[in-house]
Structure formats: structure tokens, C-alpha cells
Write a protein that holds these residues in place. Structure first.
Motif, PDB file in Angstrom:
ATOM      1  N   THR A   1      27.321  41.403  30.957  1.00 44.21           N
ATOM      2  CA  THR A   1      25.948  40.036  31.084  1.00 44.21           C
ATOM      3  C   THR A   1      26.487  39.060  31.502  1.00 44.21           C
ATOM      4  O   THR A   1      27.908  39.002  31.402  1.00 44.21           O
ATOM      5  N   VAL A   2      26.059  38.477  32.820  1.00 42.83           N
ATOM      6  CA  VAL A   2      26.531  36.962  33.725  1.00 42.83           C
ATOM      7  C   VAL A   2      25.654  36.564  33.041  1.00 42.83           C
ATOM      8  O   VAL A   2      24.248  36.520  33.056  1.00 42.83           O
ATOM      9  N   PRO A   3      26.163  34.613  33.280  1.00 44.15           N
ATOM     10  CA  PRO A   3      25.089  34.095  33.435  1.00 44.15           C
ATOM     11  C   PRO A   3      24.387  33.837  34.837  1.00 44.15           C
ATOM     12  O   PRO A   3      25.226  34.258  35.614  1.00 44.15           O
ATOM     13  N   GLU A   4      23.124  33.678  34.804  1.00 39.94           N
ATOM     14  CA  GLU A   4      22.419  33.182  35.914  1.00 39.94           C
ATOM     15  C   GLU A   4      23.430  32.669  36.839  1.00 39.94           C
ATOM     16  O   GLU A   4      23.555  31.703  36.671  1.00 39.94           O
ATOM     17  N   GLY A   5      23.619  33.339  38.767  1.00 41.61           N
ATOM     18  CA  GLY A   5      24.262  31.766  39.025  1.00 41.61           C
ATOM     19  C   GLY A   5      25.601  32.221  39.493  1.00 41.61           C
ATOM     20  O   GLY A   5      25.897  31.505  40.312  1.00 41.61           O
ATOM     21  N   THR A   6      25.783  33.136  38.489  1.00 41.73           N
ATOM     22  CA  THR A   6      27.762  33.723  38.810  1.00 41.73           C
ATOM     23  C   THR A   6      27.419  34.363  40.467  1.00 41.73           C
ATOM     24  O   THR A   6      26.374  34.885  40.482  1.00 41.73           O
ATOM     25  N   ASN A   7      29.227  33.583  41.283  1.00 41.69           N
ATOM     26  CA  ASN A   7      29.433  34.622  42.206  1.00 41.69           C
ATOM     27  C   ASN A   7      30.254  35.271  42.360  1.00 41.69           C
ATOM     28  O   ASN A   7      30.379  35.792  40.784  1.00 41.69           O
ATOM     29  N   VAL A   8      30.432  36.791  43.222  1.00 43.36           N
ATOM     30  CA  VAL A   8      30.434  37.885  43.390  1.00 43.36           C
ATOM     31  C   VAL A   8      32.298  37.923  42.838  1.00 43.36           C
ATOM     32  O   VAL A   8      32.696  38.593  41.741  1.00 43.36           O
ATOM     33  N   ARG A   9      32.378  36.846  42.936  1.00 46.48           N
ATOM     34  CA  ARG A   9      34.101  36.963  42.708  1.00 46.48           C
ATOM     35  C   ARG A   9      34.321  35.934  40.924  1.00 46.48           C
ATOM     36  O   ARG A   9      35.293  37.007  40.613  1.00 46.48           O
ATOM     37  N   SER A  10      33.938  35.583  41.000  1.00 40.09           N
ATOM     38  CA  SER A  10      33.530  35.407  39.534  1.00 40.09           C
ATOM     39  C   SER A  10      33.739  36.096  38.228  1.00 40.09           C
ATOM     40  O   SER A  10      34.279  36.647  37.379  1.00 40.09           O
ATOM     41  N   ALA A  11      31.941  36.840  38.676  1.00 38.87           N
ATOM     42  CA  ALA A  11      31.974  38.448  37.687  1.00 38.87           C
ATOM     43  C   ALA A  11      33.370  39.185  38.136  1.00 38.87           C
ATOM     44  O   ALA A  11      33.963  39.727  36.813  1.00 38.87           O
ATOM     45  N   VAL A  12      33.777  39.600  39.795  1.00 41.20           N
ATOM     46  CA  VAL A  12      35.267  40.316  39.607  1.00 41.20           C
ATOM     47  C   VAL A  12      36.560  39.895  38.495  1.00 41.20           C
ATOM     48  O   VAL A  12      36.721  41.142  37.498  1.00 41.20           O
ATOM     49  N   LEU A  13      36.604  38.761  38.755  1.00 42.49           N
ATOM     50  CA  LEU A  13      37.652  38.043  37.894  1.00 42.49           C
ATOM     51  C   LEU A  13      36.886  38.129  36.115  1.00 42.49           C
ATOM     52  O   LEU A  13      38.186  38.452  35.596  1.00 42.49           O
ATOM     53  N   ALA A  14      36.057  38.482  35.553  1.00 45.42           N
ATOM     54  CA  ALA A  14      35.828  37.508  34.516  1.00 45.42           C
ATOM     55  C   ALA A  14      35.733  39.429  33.391  1.00 45.42           C
ATOM     56  O   ALA A  14      35.575  39.593  32.806  1.00 45.42           O
TER      57      ALA A  14
ATOM     58  N   GLU B   1      48.072  46.922  40.106  1.00 51.41           N
ATOM     59  CA  GLU B   1      48.461  47.389  41.047  1.00 51.41           C
ATOM     60  C   GLU B   1      46.970  45.523  42.126  1.00 51.41           C
ATOM     61  O   GLU B   1      47.193  45.500  43.228  1.00 51.41           O
ATOM     62  N   LEU B   2      45.778  46.212  41.529  1.00 51.92           N
ATOM     63  CA  LEU B   2      45.209  45.031  42.430  1.00 51.92           C
ATOM     64  C   LEU B   2      44.886  43.195  41.776  1.00 51.92           C
ATOM     65  O   LEU B   2      45.277  43.042  41.112  1.00 51.92           O
ATOM     66  N   ASP B   3      44.322  42.887  43.220  1.00 49.59           N
ATOM     67  CA  ASP B   3      44.483  41.648  43.077  1.00 49.59           C
ATOM     68  C   ASP B   3      42.696  41.049  43.441  1.00 49.59           C
ATOM     69  O   ASP B   3      42.662  40.840  43.972  1.00 49.59           O
ATOM     70  N   LEU B   4      42.290  40.613  42.282  1.00 51.01           N
ATOM     71  CA  LEU B   4      41.435  40.763  42.199  1.00 51.01           C
ATOM     72  C   LEU B   4      40.900  38.995  42.405  1.00 51.01           C
ATOM     73  O   LEU B   4      39.609  38.856  43.202  1.00 51.01           O
ATOM     74  N   THR B   5      41.729  38.404  42.938  1.00 51.31           N
ATOM     75  CA  THR B   5      41.435  37.227  43.601  1.00 51.31           C
ATOM     76  C   THR B   5      41.784  37.356  45.342  1.00 51.31           C
ATOM     77  O   THR B   5      40.894  36.334  45.588  1.00 51.31           O
ATOM     78  N   SER B   6      41.897  38.251  45.907  1.00 51.49           N
ATOM     79  CA  SER B   6      41.738  38.628  47.047  1.00 51.49           C
ATOM     80  C   SER B   6      41.047  39.780  47.298  1.00 51.49           C
ATOM     81  O   SER B   6      40.841  40.245  49.353  1.00 51.49           O
ATOM     82  N   CYS B   7      40.884  40.878  47.222  1.00 57.50           N
ATOM     83  CA  CYS B   7      40.596  42.252  47.831  1.00 57.50           C
ATOM     84  C   CYS B   7      39.310  42.273  47.573  1.00 57.50           C
ATOM     85  O   CYS B   7      38.091  41.410  47.238  1.00 57.50           O
TER      86      CYS B   7
END
Length: 104
Positions: free
Chosen positions: A24-37, A46-52
Motif C-alpha cells: 500500500t502506498v499513499p494516494e498520489g505516489t508516482n511509479v518510480r517512488s513505488a518501485v524504490l519503496a 543487479e537491479l538499478d531501480l532508479t533507472s530500470c
């Protein structure tokens, strides 16, 4: 008052294993922020979550910093292609043409 939350999923599959994470994430969360979280970077170092590259339900998201999530979205983290599909088809067609030429 508590911030409204939405339920989403984040998925990644390596060659050896896969992981589906419901969160669960706060409403308004963007895709990249959710991936990082998601913390999948710790499970798959091996994943670079900032740019994958990522997508939602099979459609690539080009601007993950600005794409806001909706309840029920499934974020897919894509791994890099080992070979270009167009090049593979080109090579296969060339081999077929050569085989046809040699065995009419």
C-alpha cells in the motif's frame, strides 16, 4: 487525519526467480517512488531501480517520475533484453533464405 492509501503490486522476474509484492502506498505516489519503496533492489542487487524500465499491466511507462498510480495497478519491472528481437528475426530470415538457396 490519515493519508488515504491505495493497494498496488510490484513484480520482477529474473532468470532464476520472481517476486510479486503487494503493498500500500499513499494516494498520489508516482511509479518510480513505488518501485524504490518496494525494496526489490535489496532482493535483486543487479537491479538499478532508479533507472530500470517499468510498465503497468504490460504497457511501458515512459515517464515514471510523473505517472501517478491508481488503486490496483501492477508495476512490472523489466530486465534488459539480451538480444534485439529485430536482429534475431533478421538473422533467422537470412539463415532460412540461405538454406532455401542451398536446398531448392
Amino acid at each position: 487525519m490519515a493519508e488515504p492509501m491505495i493497494a498496488i503490486e510490484v513484480v520482477y522476474a529474473s532468470v532464476e526467480r520472481q517476486r510479486l509484492l503487494a503493498m500500500t502506498v499513499p494516494e498520489g505516489t508516482n511509479v518510480r517512488s513505488a518501485v524504490l519503496a518496494s525494496g526489490l533492489g535489496e532482493v535483486f542487487p543487479e537491479l538499478d531501480l532508479t533507472s530500470c524500465p517499468v510498465g503497468i499491466f504490460g504497457k511501458q511507462v515512459s515517464d515514471s517520475e510523473n505517472r501517478v498510480l491508481q488503486a490496483g495497478d501492477r508495476i512490472e519491472i523489466y530486465r534488459p533484453l539480451l538480444a534485439d528481437p529485430k536482429e534475431i528475426r533478421r538473422q533467422r530470415a537470412a539463415r532460412a533464405a540461405e538454406a532455401k538457396r542451398l536446398n531448392p
